[in-house]
Design a protein around this motif. Sequence first.
Motif, mmCIF file in Angstrom:
data_model
loop_
_atom_site.group_PDB
_atom_site.id
_atom_site.type_symbol
_atom_site.label_atom_id
_atom_site.label_comp_id
_atom_site.label_asym_id
_atom_site.label_seq_id
_atom_site.Cartn_x
_atom_site.Cartn_y
_atom_site.Cartn_z
ATOM 1 N N LYS A 48 49.642 79.278 79.340
ATOM 2 C CA LYS A 48 50.265 80.439 80.305
ATOM 3 C C LYS A 48 50.599 79.953 81.477
ATOM 4 N N ALA A 49 51.834 80.714 82.212
ATOM 5 C CA ALA A 49 52.423 80.202 83.340
ATOM 6 C C ALA A 49 52.960 81.698 83.838
ATOM 7 N N THR A 50 52.884 81.668 85.253
ATOM 8 C CA THR A 50 53.701 82.798 85.794
ATOM 9 C C THR A 50 54.648 82.514 86.897
ATOM 10 N N THR A 51 55.641 83.066 87.125
ATOM 11 C CA THR A 51 56.398 83.059 88.249
ATOM 12 C C THR A 51 57.181 84.297 88.569
ATOM 13 N N SER A 52 57.656 84.354 89.812
ATOM 14 C CA SER A 52 58.555 85.367 90.246
ATOM 15 C C SER A 52 60.117 84.814 90.357
ATOM 16 N N PHE A 53 61.116 85.639 89.685
ATOM 17 C CA PHE A 53 62.263 85.180 89.848
ATOM 18 C C PHE A 53 63.132 86.495 89.373
ATOM 19 N N GLY A 54 64.279 86.664 90.257
ATOM 20 C CA GLY A 54 65.313 87.706 90.395
ATOM 21 C C GLY A 54 64.702 88.993 90.133
ATOM 22 N N GLY A 55 63.724 89.186 91.210
ATOM 23 C CA GLY A 55 63.025 90.515 91.480
ATOM 24 C C GLY A 55 62.300 90.742 90.391
ATOM 25 N N ARG A 56 61.753 89.895 89.315
ATOM 26 C CA ARG A 56 60.908 90.357 88.477
ATOM 27 C C ARG A 56 59.617 89.393 88.385
ATOM 28 N N GLN A 57 58.731 89.829 87.879
ATOM 29 C CA GLN A 57 57.524 88.999 87.710
ATOM 30 C C GLN A 57 57.312 88.732 86.122
ATOM 31 N N TRP A 58 57.331 87.217 85.761
ATOM 32 C CA TRP A 58 57.392 86.681 84.462
ATOM 33 C C TRP A 58 56.198 86.027 84.099
ATOM 34 N N THR A 59 56.021 86.172 82.832
ATOM 35 C CA THR A 59 54.734 85.551 82.031
ATOM 36 C C THR A 59 55.422 84.499 80.931
ATOM 37 N N ALA A 60 55.266 83.088 81.037
ATOM 38 C CA ALA A 60 55.651 82.371 80.005
ATOM 39 C C ALA A 60 54.589 81.570 79.144
ATOM 40 N N TRP A 61 55.046 81.434 78.076
ATOM 41 C CA TRP A 61 54.012 80.614 77.252
ATOM 42 C C TRP A 61 54.537 79.338 76.861
ATOM 43 N N PHE A 62 54.252 78.004 77.162
ATOM 44 C CA PHE A 62 54.985 76.653 77.022
ATOM 45 C C PHE A 62 54.048 75.922 76.412
ATOM 46 N N CYS A 63 54.765 74.906 75.640
ATOM 47 C CA CYS A 63 53.897 73.725 74.874
ATOM 48 C C CYS A 63 54.271 72.430 75.574
ATOM 49 N N LYS A 64 53.099 71.952 75.899
ATOM 50 C CA LYS A 64 53.208 70.551 76.612
ATOM 51 C C LYS A 64 53.471 69.471 75.593
ATOM 52 N N ASP A 65 53.041 69.664 74.272
ATOM 53 C CA ASP A 65 53.581 68.752 72.890
ATOM 54 C C ASP A 65 55.070 68.589 72.734
ATOM 55 N N ILE A 66 55.702 69.491 73.291
ATOM 56 C CA ILE A 66 57.154 69.439 73.141
ATOM 57 C C ILE A 66 57.755 69.078 74.594
ATOM 58 N N ASN A 67 58.209 67.498 74.872
ATOM 59 C CA ASN A 67 58.141 67.250 76.316
ATOM 60 C C ASN A 67 59.762 67.396 76.513
ATOM 61 N N LEU A 68 60.050 68.633 76.721
ATOM 62 C CA LEU A 68 61.346 69.242 77.251
ATOM 63 C C LEU A 68 61.069 70.278 78.155
ATOM 64 N N SER A 69 61.510 70.077 79.399
ATOM 65 C CA SER A 69 61.139 70.886 80.688
ATOM 66 C C SER A 69 62.374 72.138 80.505
ATOM 67 N N GLU A 70 62.423 72.837 79.546
ATOM 68 C CA GLU A 70 63.672 73.603 79.508
ATOM 69 C C GLU A 70 63.012 74.748 78.867
ATOM 70 N N GLY A 71 64.115 75.996 78.881
ATOM 71 C CA GLY A 71 63.591 77.384 78.286
ATOM 72 C C GLY A 71 64.826 78.182 78.404
ATOM 73 N N PRO A 72 64.799 79.334 77.619
ATOM 74 C CA PRO A 72 65.974 80.176 77.745
ATOM 75 C C PRO A 72 66.429 80.731 79.079
ATOM 76 N N TYR A 73 67.545 81.134 79.312
ATOM 77 C CA TYR A 73 68.242 81.587 80.427
ATOM 78 C C TYR A 73 68.416 80.401 81.411
ATOM 79 N N LYS A 74 67.692 80.698 82.608
ATOM 80 C CA LYS A 74 67.589 79.776 83.745
ATOM 81 C C LYS A 74 66.232 79.164 83.950
ATOM 82 N N PHE A 75 65.264 79.647 83.026
ATOM 83 C CA PHE A 75 63.972 79.359 83.230
ATOM 84 C C PHE A 75 63.552 77.982 82.564
ATOM 85 N N ARG A 76 63.304 77.178 83.593
ATOM 86 C CA ARG A 76 62.587 75.731 83.334
ATOM 87 C C ARG A 76 61.880 75.266 84.387
#
Length: 275
Positions: free
Chosen positions: A125-153
């Motif tokens: 789990k990870a969290t960030t503040s972006f675009g006036g909203r609070q976001w919660t993400a779930w990411f996988c360290k086994d997939i070595n790509l520092s990317e995600g949907p929209y602008k999230f990375r």
Amino acid sequence: MKKLILLLFPLLFSAQTHCFVYLFEYKKDSLAQDFTKTNMILDVNPDDVKFYPYSYAQTDSLNIIRGQKRSRWDDDLPAIIRKKNSFENTSLILMNDLFSLKSTDKMNWKLLSDTKVDGQYNLQKATTSFGGRQWTAWFCKDINLSEGPYKFRGLPGLIFEIEDSKRNYIFKLAKSMKFPKTYETPFLESFIGKKPLPVTEKIIAKKQLELYNDPLHDVAEAFKSNTNPDNTFYVLGVQIKSLDQLKGMSDERRKMMLKENNPIEIDKAVRYPVN
């Protein structure tokens, strides 16, 4: 869906392009209960990253098969292009013209100790503040790509899920694919022959206000200048027979724009004048 993810991920690192499909659920009206649902594509290419609706690729494939040149554009979420491993984004926005807007969208993530399992993948789990909203993400360290949907990375692994605290915007990884070479995206380079015009945030806000003040301007101008009695004009399937009719439809369009003023980056929402 899970089987497709499990089968394809081990093959991704020999592929030229890593293609991920996300289920995207969002509320046009923040007070509504129902979600609009669609699929979005994240292409991670050797040099760049592209994010756009799955329907664009479908239309492009049909154009190739049928020898057509149809165009499609959905305006609820901008298509995004950026250099790989960069926070420098170019948003493609369609109003009366197709515009390109550059932005730097650095995100400061807080990594948490919470984990969960998705199939054979361990997510963190990870969290960030972006675009006036609070976001919660779930990411996988086994997939070595520092990317995600929209602008999230920027996380140490691929984002599988991300949503804002009010659950207005939700992305969930649904499928992955691989291509032996980079998939061309001519539909992001132009719209009905028009190249995107570079603009600033102020110009986009100005164009949005112009559209709100006169949402059917182009139709009205074409109707007024028409000299051929055989020509017919339609708005959302309704035939236009007078300018007064367009005025009433413009009023309804403005009401809808006020109601659905819930962009993903809520801090950039335009403040429309309310009469």
